[in-house]
Design an enzyme around this catalytic site. Sequence first.
Site, PDB file in Angstrom:
ATOM      1  N   THR A  58       7.587  -0.839   4.769  1.00  0.00           N
ATOM      2  CA  THR A  58       6.547  -0.928   3.746  1.00  0.00           C
ATOM      3  C   THR A  58       5.255  -1.407   4.391  1.00  0.00           C
ATOM      4  O   THR A  58       5.264  -2.338   5.193  1.00  0.00           O
ATOM      5  CB  THR A  58       6.965  -1.898   2.632  1.00  0.00           C
ATOM      6  OG1 THR A  58       8.224  -1.486   2.105  1.00  0.00           O
ATOM      7  CG2 THR A  58       5.945  -1.916   1.511  1.00  0.00           C
ATOM      8  N   ASP A  92       7.485  11.546  15.715  1.00  0.00           N
ATOM      9  CA  ASP A  92       7.541  11.731  14.257  1.00  0.00           C
ATOM     10  C   ASP A  92       6.167  12.145  13.751  1.00  0.00           C
ATOM     11  O   ASP A  92       5.629  11.568  12.802  1.00  0.00           O
ATOM     12  CB  ASP A  92       8.010  10.446  13.570  1.00  0.00           C
ATOM     13  CG  ASP A  92       8.406  10.681  12.115  1.00  0.00           C
ATOM     14  OD1 ASP A  92       8.638  11.848  11.752  1.00  0.00           O
ATOM     15  OD2 ASP A  92       8.484   9.706  11.349  1.00  0.00           O
ATOM     16  N   LYS A 135       2.803  -3.495   8.634  1.00  0.00           N
ATOM     17  CA  LYS A 135       3.979  -2.683   8.301  1.00  0.00           C
ATOM     18  C   LYS A 135       5.214  -3.524   8.569  1.00  0.00           C
ATOM     19  O   LYS A 135       5.518  -3.879   9.713  1.00  0.00           O
ATOM     20  CB  LYS A 135       4.018  -1.397   9.123  1.00  0.00           C
ATOM     21  CG  LYS A 135       5.213  -0.516   8.770  1.00  0.00           C
ATOM     22  CD  LYS A 135       5.022   0.924   9.140  1.00  0.00           C
ATOM     23  CE  LYS A 135       6.122   1.804   8.569  1.00  0.00           C
ATOM     24  NZ  LYS A 135       5.916   3.227   8.822  1.00  0.00           N
ATOM     25  N   LEU A 188       0.813  -1.212   0.000  1.00  0.00           N
ATOM     26  CA  LEU A 188       0.000   0.000   0.000  1.00  0.00           C
ATOM     27  C   LEU A 188       0.847   1.263   0.000  1.00  0.00           C
ATOM     28  O   LEU A 188       0.388   2.312  -0.460  1.00  0.00           O
ATOM     29  CB  LEU A 188      -0.934   0.009   1.213  1.00  0.00           C
ATOM     30  CG  LEU A 188      -1.954  -1.132   1.295  1.00  0.00           C
ATOM     31  CD1 LEU A 188      -2.770  -1.020   2.566  1.00  0.00           C
ATOM     32  CD2 LEU A 188      -2.868  -1.128   0.071  1.00  0.00           C
ATOM     33  N   GLY A 213       7.682   3.852   3.237  1.00  0.00           N
ATOM     34  CA  GLY A 213       8.161   4.991   3.998  1.00  0.00           C
ATOM     35  C   GLY A 213       9.620   4.842   4.352  1.00  0.00           C
ATOM     36  O   GLY A 213      10.329   3.959   3.844  1.00  0.00           O
ATOM     37  N   THR A 267      10.858   3.917   7.175  1.00  0.00           N
ATOM     38  CA  THR A 267      11.151   2.816   8.099  1.00  0.00           C
ATOM     39  C   THR A 267      10.631   1.466   7.619  1.00  0.00           C
ATOM     40  O   THR A 267      10.968   0.454   8.225  1.00  0.00           O
ATOM     41  CB  THR A 267      10.540   3.111   9.472  1.00  0.00           C
ATOM     42  OG1 THR A 267       9.128   3.351   9.334  1.00  0.00           O
ATOM     43  CG2 THR A 267      11.191   4.326  10.098  1.00  0.00           C
TER      44      THR A 267
END
Length: 579
Positions: free
Chosen positions: A21, A142, A48, A14, A17, A19
Amino acid sequence: MRPVGSKYLLEEPLGRGATGTVWRASQRETAGAEAAVAGQPGETVAIKVLKEELANDPDVVMRFLRERSVLLRLTHHNIVRTRDLVVEGDLLALVMDLIEGPDLHRYLRDNGPFSPIAASLVTAQVADALAASHADGVVHRDLKPANVLLTEDENGMRPMLTDFGIARLADSPGLTRTQEFVGTPAYVAPESAEGRPQTSAVDIYGAGIMLYELVSGRPPFNGDSALAVLHQHLAQDPERPAGLPDPLWTVIEHCLRKQPEERPSAISLARALRTVAGGISAHATPEAAGAAMGVAALLAPDLAPAPVPETGAHGPGGGEADPTQVLPNRGAAAAGVAGAAAGAAAANAAGGYDPSAETNVMPHTSGQQGPGAPGGQGSDPTQVMPPVPGGPPQGEPQQPEGPHPWESQMRAARDRNEQTQVQPVDPGLDPLRRRPQRRPAPQAPPPPQQAPYGQQQYGQQQYGQQPAQRYEPQAPPRREPRQQQREPRQREPRQREPRPPREPRPPREPRQRSANPMRIPGLGCLKGCLFIIVILVVIIVLVWNFTDAPRWWAEGQSFWEATKDVFNKIGDLIDNVSN
């Protein structure tokens, strides 16, 4: 499709990033008691998968296992729920609820800036999620529009804060030793950029930047490089967007204070934003408008911010990042200083310290008597201590003994989640179907290059060696007349090649004696011979008793006696004739 553990199956990516996927996945079976949400087979989830360098760092795996319970208990309605954490080999994954809507960054890029009221209400819900996490001791670190997902419910658009704990997992010594920091440069707080102690105030700073971006369409600080953006975070104040209401600018200004102790708490921020949204609307009452104008009174600083572990934040005003303090010099230590150093030593002994004083040069210390040292003996020179027996060599860092403290737990988690994969085997790799490979025959060494006839001399040859000679073409020998006698051709001795040394035979393994020491008959063993004799005797006895062998023996004996009589008569006849 790729299985993750024994309960989940990845289907399609999807997004990617910094850090890891994010994958759309399905649940194959109900999770156990170790998961926060058991789920049902066939249910769609989001997984993730962290990057490989994170999964290979033992410190990240240690944080992953240690903060498992912390991440699983964040269940606020504005936080994407973490359902399970998976450790499988070199794979670390977070199983979360699947949110079908876009993230706030994509929505802002497709639809443009928000209105001040909409931006205030969206950020107020994000502040509610931060308040819940800060109360539980979890700091996001973050916060940015890309980590806020949008979903629709009966009350309209609802933001969902995600990626809790990712910055915490990524902030390991193995990954930050390259002078990197955790977070995005456009949203990082000044204390994070400087490496100072961090608290929950870093999330308030990120919420202020996100609110600024929602109403203006861009972050307050931009630059050509990350270093330029960080410098703006440290030294510059944001510019006020055009047309921004005063109450909302007051909130943004308080959130973007350079000092973390001057920023409001998440609870105060959520209350102030809702007050601003109710006071700046077109249908606001005078009381609501007045409350919005006095919003600064609601932005009270957080008296007990949640500290970020392992960043030196052990309390307000203390920690590992405290500035270096100058200790007052003692009078006894300055007794050996001559000239101008004596006045500075006297001032330090009296308790004063002059930062503008002249730099003094200390005298050389040795074992000899100093001019101003009391007692006549100066300081001893620096001595090198002998190395500790059994310790590491001098100059090398001391290595930790034993395995990593979390390696056993990590190995147990991986073994528990390891899944046996069944796949067809290549016939070429199957040892039962692979054809035996013949060993190539040993190649004979090439013959030695011999020099042309007439180039070698008998005295130059050595056993096993031959001097390198260069071939030079020569004219053919001149033919002698036939009347002269030809000289016999001298044959050169044939040079023998040295035999290669034989490889030593491997030592024979001692034979293991079997439980039955009897050998097979017929192999020359004494026991085998005796065994054969016994068998022959048994056969003879059986043949003698169960066949006509006795009768045959008698007939043969009578025939032998008759033949013997005939030969005796012939011998007697010969004797008589000879006599």
